[in-house]
Design a protein around this motif. Structure first.
Motif, PDB file in Angstrom:
ATOM      1  N   VAL A  79       0.837  -1.211   0.000  1.00 47.38           N
ATOM      2  CA  VAL A  79       0.000   0.000   0.000  1.00 47.38           C
ATOM      3  C   VAL A  79       0.866   1.253   0.000  1.00 47.38           C
ATOM      4  O   VAL A  79       0.584   2.233  -0.711  1.00 47.38           O
ATOM      5  CB  VAL A  79      -0.970   0.000   1.203  1.00 47.38           C
ATOM      6  N   GLU A  80       1.931   1.244   0.786  1.00 45.24           N
ATOM      7  CA  GLU A  80       2.845   2.392   0.813  1.00 45.24           C
ATOM      8  C   GLU A  80       3.453   2.641  -0.560  1.00 45.24           C
ATOM      9  O   GLU A  80       3.587   3.782  -1.004  1.00 45.24           O
ATOM     10  CB  GLU A  80       3.957   2.155   1.847  1.00 45.24           C
TER      11      GLU A  80
ATOM     12  N   ARG B 219       2.133   1.634  -3.500  1.00 49.25           N
ATOM     13  CA  ARG B 219       1.078   1.980  -4.464  1.00 49.25           C
ATOM     14  C   ARG B 219       0.626   3.427  -4.327  1.00 49.25           C
ATOM     15  O   ARG B 219       0.237   4.056  -5.309  1.00 49.25           O
ATOM     16  CB  ARG B 219      -0.121   1.043  -4.275  1.00 49.25           C
ATOM     17  N   THR B 220       0.662   3.937  -3.123  1.00 52.14           N
ATOM     18  CA  THR B 220       0.210   5.318  -2.901  1.00 52.14           C
ATOM     19  C   THR B 220       1.323   6.341  -3.101  1.00 52.14           C
ATOM     20  O   THR B 220       1.123   7.532  -2.862  1.00 52.14           O
ATOM     21  CB  THR B 220      -0.376   5.460  -1.476  1.00 52.14           C
ATOM     22  N   GLY B 221       2.497   5.872  -3.523  1.00 55.92           N
ATOM     23  CA  GLY B 221       3.589   6.782  -3.817  1.00 55.92           C
ATOM     24  C   GLY B 221       4.404   7.209  -2.619  1.00 55.92           C
ATOM     25  O   GLY B 221       5.225   8.130  -2.717  1.00 55.92           O
ATOM     26  N   ASN B 222       4.183   6.562  -1.481  1.00 59.31           N
ATOM     27  CA  ASN B 222       4.911   6.930  -0.267  1.00 59.31           C
ATOM     28  C   ASN B 222       6.306   6.316  -0.188  1.00 59.31           C
ATOM     29  O   ASN B 222       7.074   6.624   0.722  1.00 59.31           O
ATOM     30  CB  ASN B 222       4.108   6.525   0.978  1.00 59.31           C
TER      31      ASN B 222
END
Length: 206
Positions: free
Chosen positions: A19-20, A22-25
């Motif tokens: 998730v990190e 995928r969200t660009g983090n």
């Protein structure tokens, strides 16, 4: 209960890391360490078994593929870090899926023809790796057989490791796209491989 707890911890830690990304983090080192810990616990429990709990299979077969693809998206040092993490996790995945003498003979019989089709004519994946392109006729046999046995497979509570390894190879078909684009410079063949990957992905993950 032990298997369920291990599978849930592994799946949760994988999702948190992805998730990190995928969200660009970017690559979260703390989440990565949690994932390593969870996957190591799985490897310690399953490496001497003949099968893997169903709940862990789908996160297991997509993890390396997902991370390698993110290593292409994130450039520079971040991309290198993700690729190194992927290779480290692949070693733990291999510990989980290394095959023992398989005693689940009935399940092995179900996937026997699928395995046979993959090994035909020098092995489907070996030919891809060697730059010979995708054997479309062989792929159709593999796809049709997987489709034919999918209903029965979905009733299983655990998957033989030999089948898990087949699923990993199929799920990583898209990695050959980069090989054919960047190293072999065969865009048309890369497009064919990606089309095959999308069909397989839809069949495996529904």
């Amino acid at each position: 209960m032990r298997d369920q707890e291990l599978a849930e911890a592994f799946e949760r830690s994988e999702i948190n890391l992805l998730v990190e990304l995928r969200t660009g983090n970017g690559f979260d080192e703390k989440e990565y360490e949690k994932l390593v810990e969870a996957l190591t616990a799985c490897a310690n429990e399953w490496e001497c078994r003949n099968s893997i709990p169903k709940k862990a299979v789908y996160p297991l077969i997509e993890l390396y593929d997902e991370l390698v693809n993110f290593s292409f998206i994130y450039t520079g040092e971040r991309g290198v870090r993700i690729k190194n993490a992927a290779e480290n996790l692949k070693k733990l995945i291999h510990r989980c899926t290394s095959e023992e003498d398989n005693t689940e003979s009935e399940k092995v019989k179900v996937i026997a023809k699928l395995s046979e089709y993959i090994k035909e004519d020098g092995n489907f994946f070996t030919k891809l790796q060697n730059g010979k392109g995708i054997d479309e006729q062989q792929f159709e046999k593999i796809y049709d057989e997987l489709n034919d046995i999918s209903d029965e497979i979905h009733t299983w509570e655990s998957f033989p490791k030999s089948f898990v390894n087949i699923l990993i190879d199929l799920c990583e078909l898209d990695l050959f796209v980069h090989l054919y684009q960047d190293e072999f410079h065969l865009q048309e063949e890369a497009d064919k491989i990606y089309d095959a990957y999308e069909r397989i992905f839809g069949l495996i993950f529904g």
